[in-house]
Design a protein around this motif. Sequence first.
Motif, PDB file in Angstrom:
ATOM      1  N   PHE A  49       4.130 -33.105 -12.664  1.00 47.89           N
ATOM      2  CA  PHE A  49       4.966 -34.277 -12.950  1.00 47.89           C
ATOM      3  C   PHE A  49       4.420 -35.570 -12.341  1.00 47.89           C
ATOM      4  N   SER A  50       3.313 -35.481 -11.613  1.00 49.78           N
ATOM      5  CA  SER A  50       2.671 -36.692 -11.107  1.00 49.78           C
ATOM      6  C   SER A  50       1.447 -37.071 -11.942  1.00 49.78           C
ATOM      7  N   ILE A  51       1.128 -36.272 -12.948  1.00 50.47           N
ATOM      8  CA  ILE A  51      -0.023 -36.581 -13.798  1.00 50.47           C
ATOM      9  C   ILE A  51       0.332 -37.779 -14.691  1.00 50.47           C
ATOM     10  N   PRO A  52      -0.452 -38.851 -14.630  1.00 55.24           N
ATOM     11  CA  PRO A  52      -0.137 -40.019 -15.461  1.00 55.24           C
ATOM     12  C   PRO A  52      -0.539 -39.770 -16.911  1.00 55.24           C
ATOM     13  N   LYS A  53      -0.188 -40.693 -17.778  1.00 53.24           N
ATOM     14  CA  LYS A  53      -0.747 -40.658 -19.124  1.00 53.24           C
ATOM     15  C   LYS A  53      -2.248 -40.796 -18.973  1.00 53.24           C
ATOM     16  N   LEU A  54      -3.003 -39.972 -19.669  1.00 51.23           N
ATOM     17  CA  LEU A  54      -4.434 -39.842 -19.411  1.00 51.23           C
ATOM     18  C   LEU A  54      -5.316 -40.602 -20.385  1.00 51.23           C
ATOM     19  N   VAL A  55      -4.729 -41.263 -21.373  1.00 50.09           N
ATOM     20  CA  VAL A  55      -5.535 -41.965 -22.378  1.00 50.09           C
ATOM     21  C   VAL A  55      -4.999 -43.374 -22.603  1.00 50.09           C
ATOM     22  N   PHE A  56      -5.876 -44.232 -23.084  1.00 49.00           N
ATOM     23  CA  PHE A  56      -5.551 -45.618 -23.411  1.00 49.00           C
ATOM     24  C   PHE A  56      -6.662 -46.087 -24.344  1.00 49.00           C
ATOM     25  N   ASP A  57      -6.516 -47.213 -24.939  1.00 49.68           N
ATOM     26  CA  ASP A  57      -7.542 -47.696 -25.864  1.00 49.68           C
ATOM     27  C   ASP A  57      -8.881 -47.824 -25.139  1.00 49.68           C
ATOM     28  N   GLY A  58      -9.845 -47.025 -25.598  1.00 46.04           N
ATOM     29  CA  GLY A  58     -11.195 -47.121 -25.057  1.00 46.04           C
ATOM     30  C   GLY A  58     -11.495 -46.239 -23.876  1.00 46.04           C
ATOM     31  N   GLY A  59     -10.561 -45.365 -23.465  1.00 50.73           N
ATOM     32  CA  GLY A  59     -10.884 -44.568 -22.293  1.00 50.73           C
ATOM     33  C   GLY A  59      -9.951 -43.414 -21.999  1.00 50.73           C
ATOM     34  N   LEU A  60     -10.382 -42.578 -21.020  1.00 51.08           N
ATOM     35  CA  LEU A  60      -9.653 -41.390 -20.592  1.00 51.08           C
ATOM     36  C   LEU A  60      -9.838 -41.204 -19.091  1.00 51.08           C
ATOM     37  N   ILE A  61      -8.947 -40.410 -18.487  1.00 45.41           N
ATOM     38  CA  ILE A  61      -9.030 -40.093 -17.056  1.00 45.41           C
ATOM     39  C   ILE A  61      -9.159 -38.578 -16.907  1.00 45.41           C
ATOM     40  N   VAL A  62     -10.058 -38.148 -16.002  1.00 43.07           N
ATOM     41  CA  VAL A  62     -10.308 -36.710 -15.823  1.00 43.07           C
ATOM     42  C   VAL A  62     -10.292 -36.347 -14.336  1.00 43.07           C
ATOM     43  N   GLY A  63     -10.188 -35.043 -14.060  1.00 42.10           N
ATOM     44  CA  GLY A  63     -10.352 -34.513 -12.719  1.00 42.10           C
ATOM     45  C   GLY A  63      -9.320 -34.986 -11.720  1.00 42.10           C
ATOM     46  N   ASP A  64      -9.734 -35.123 -10.465  1.00 46.67           N
ATOM     47  CA  ASP A  64      -8.820 -35.526  -9.393  1.00 46.67           C
ATOM     48  C   ASP A  64      -8.224 -36.910  -9.654  1.00 46.67           C
ATOM     49  N   SER A  65      -8.959 -37.783 -10.322  1.00 47.93           N
ATOM     50  CA  SER A  65      -8.415 -39.105 -10.644  1.00 47.93           C
ATOM     51  C   SER A  65      -7.150 -39.000 -11.481  1.00 47.93           C
ATOM     52  N   ALA A  66      -7.059 -37.913 -12.245  1.00 45.85           N
ATOM     53  CA  ALA A  66      -5.897 -37.666 -13.098  1.00 45.85           C
ATOM     54  C   ALA A  66      -4.853 -36.793 -12.412  1.00 45.85           C
ATOM     55  N   SER A  67      -5.017 -36.544 -11.116  1.00 42.89           N
ATOM     56  CA  SER A  67      -4.100 -35.687 -10.342  1.00 42.89           C
ATOM     57  C   SER A  67      -4.060 -34.263 -10.889  1.00 42.89           C
ATOM     58  N   LEU A  68      -5.209 -33.770 -11.329  1.00 44.51           N
ATOM     59  CA  LEU A  68      -5.295 -32.419 -11.886  1.00 44.51           C
ATOM     60  C   LEU A  68      -5.736 -31.449 -10.786  1.00 44.51           C
ATOM     61  N   PHE A  69      -4.770 -30.894 -10.092  1.00 46.41           N
ATOM     62  CA  PHE A  69      -5.032 -29.991  -8.969  1.00 46.41           C
ATOM     63  C   PHE A  69      -3.866 -29.022  -8.871  1.00 46.41           C
ATOM     64  N   ILE A  70      -4.174 -27.746  -8.641  1.00 47.62           N
ATOM     65  CA  ILE A  70      -3.129 -26.724  -8.557  1.00 47.62           C
ATOM     66  C   ILE A  70      -2.897 -26.392  -7.083  1.00 47.62           C
ATOM     67  N   GLY A  71      -1.930 -27.080  -6.473  1.00 44.91           N
ATOM     68  CA  GLY A  71      -1.662 -26.892  -5.054  1.00 44.91           C
ATOM     69  C   GLY A  71      -1.274 -25.470  -4.705  1.00 44.91           C
ATOM     70  N   GLN A  72      -0.571 -24.810  -5.596  1.00 45.65           N
ATOM     71  CA  GLN A  72      -0.121 -23.437  -5.358  1.00 45.65           C
ATOM     72  C   GLN A  72      -1.299 -22.493  -5.124  1.00 45.65           C
ATOM     73  N   LYS A  73      -2.414 -22.744  -5.787  1.00 47.19           N
ATOM     74  CA  LYS A  73      -3.597 -21.883  -5.681  1.00 47.19           C
ATOM     75  C   LYS A  73      -4.710 -22.517  -4.853  1.00 47.19           C
ATOM     76  N   VAL A  74      -4.499 -23.741  -4.397  1.00 45.25           N
ATOM     77  CA  VAL A  74      -5.531 -24.517  -3.695  1.00 45.25           C
ATOM     78  C   VAL A  74      -6.801 -24.555  -4.547  1.00 45.25           C
ATOM     79  N   LYS A  75      -6.637 -24.943  -5.794  1.00 42.67           N
ATOM     80  CA  LYS A  75      -7.741 -24.953  -6.745  1.00 42.67           C
ATOM     81  C   LYS A  75      -7.748 -26.257  -7.539  1.00 42.67           C
TER      82      LYS A  75
END
Length: 560
Positions: free
Chosen positions: A314-340
């Motif tokens: 629920f902290s992952i922002p919208k990941l796309v906009f005109d001309g670009g995308l966000i990936v990885g840690d910048s996009a808050s893509l981390f699974i804290g439950q698994k530390v992965k």
Amino acid sequence: MPVDVLFVGAGVASLSGALHLANLVKKHNETVEQGGEGKKLDELMIAVLEKGAYVGAHGISGAVINPVAIKELVPDFIEKGAPLESEVKKEAVLLLTRNGKIKFPITPPPLNNHGNYVVSLSRLTEWLGQMVEERGIDIFPGFAGTEILYEGDQVKGVRTGDKGIDAEGNKKSNYEPGIDLQAKVTVFGEGSRGSLTKTLIKKFNLNEGRNPDSYVVGVKEVWEVPEGSVEPGQVIHTMGYPYKGKPYGGGFIYGMKENQVSLGLLTGLDYEDPFLDPHQEFQKFKLHPFVADLLKGGKLVQYGAKTAPVGGYFSIPKLVFDGGLIVGDSASLFIGQKVKGVHVAMKSGMLASETIFKALLKEDFSSSQLEVYQTSLFNSEVGKELYRARNFHQAFEKGLWSGLIRGGIQYFLGGRILKNRLHAQPDFSHLKKVKDFYGTDAPTDEQKGNIKFDGERTFDKETDVYYSGTTHEEQQPPHLKIEDLNICYGKCKEEYGNPCQRFCPANVYEMEIDEETGKPNLKLNFSNCVHCKTCDVKDPYEIITWVPPEGGGGPKYTKL
């Protein structure tokens, strides 16, 4: 300088994306040449920007990786020499008391690492970078992206920082102006708390309706220990000591090759204690009899620190906009439950590239076209993993014991507990004033938990920074921007005791008293900075902004 696709940041997300895109284009062009439908994508220019001195210089994680993404990207990754330390062979989860330990009778399912690999992220990143360059993709190390280029509201690339600017902002004899890299599509993979990504989120309101970001800071060392102390592939996770239920966090110990061991402590930046020092707590962790015994007779090899996003789905922002995308840690893509986070970052980069590939064929780089990326990410297996762990970090808000109960219930209910979404507050807002936390304006060293460093097993911040290889050109403007020093000398000193001196794991912030005037002066040791971004997250007044220094500065990791 025009390019077709620009990746900002040469971490595993961007490198996986760049390599996957090159593979897709190569396969497509071969199909067209053999009479297949469509048009060839000839002379496609893909570029990767990296602020570190070399690819992998700023790569740091635990790390135990789930190989699912690397198997998809490079099916013969073992044969191609992926720098794996070891497959996980032995694992345990321990509850540490002050002087003892209790081993969990079974490994909790989220922490089961059977089939995973212990790696050095800096070495894995370097290896991926070599593969990317072999594909003819240009990587530009030593160049920091400092400004986003726009045409109206469409992202059109990135401007790199000027080089050769002195501390007063004047041009030196070696001055080099920044370069405008103009791209059809730009991928932001700057890592945790990306400086350009922050501006994107604010400009386009990408976090509307989302929980605020939340982070842990991981402080880590690699040691060389006597043979037999820790086996390669041995994985130990700990909870408890040095913490007593709060804050959120835990330790890790991972066996590597050549009698080396990776160990560290994660500390949730939603902690309350204004005198808590994550670096010092890690030193205490090493003094625990169990950990101390593992390190006995060993020596420190390398040190580092970084933040990781643990706010969840629920902290992952919208990941796309005109001309670009966000990936990885910048996009808050981390699974804290698994530390992965590594396999999630890699997969996000690959899915972004599949979307970019289709956009190149259609010559359409609008948000509506790129939206496929976010949809495919959330529908993928890693997206489902993120969703199942959506409330994990929030479950620990009241401490370890209630968190274990609530986290366990969540695991068996697919992430639900009482309601589908638990809300959160920004990390900095949790910090309590000194008097509110301690009941006095002047807590003792004992109350604060201060220890003396012995220089053998425990080290001060300056010594650890030396082992990070961190260097910066000192004749340049500081890259820690403080909006109002009067707050530092007034309200922050009185209410919080200037916590920047403690939450920074590299001794960047040092409050001095002028002997003649008796007035405080904040000394910025910015050349110590290991680029963890903790100050950008935890400052209680939000007046510290981290921006990239001159390209090539920062840590020089090789084993973390």
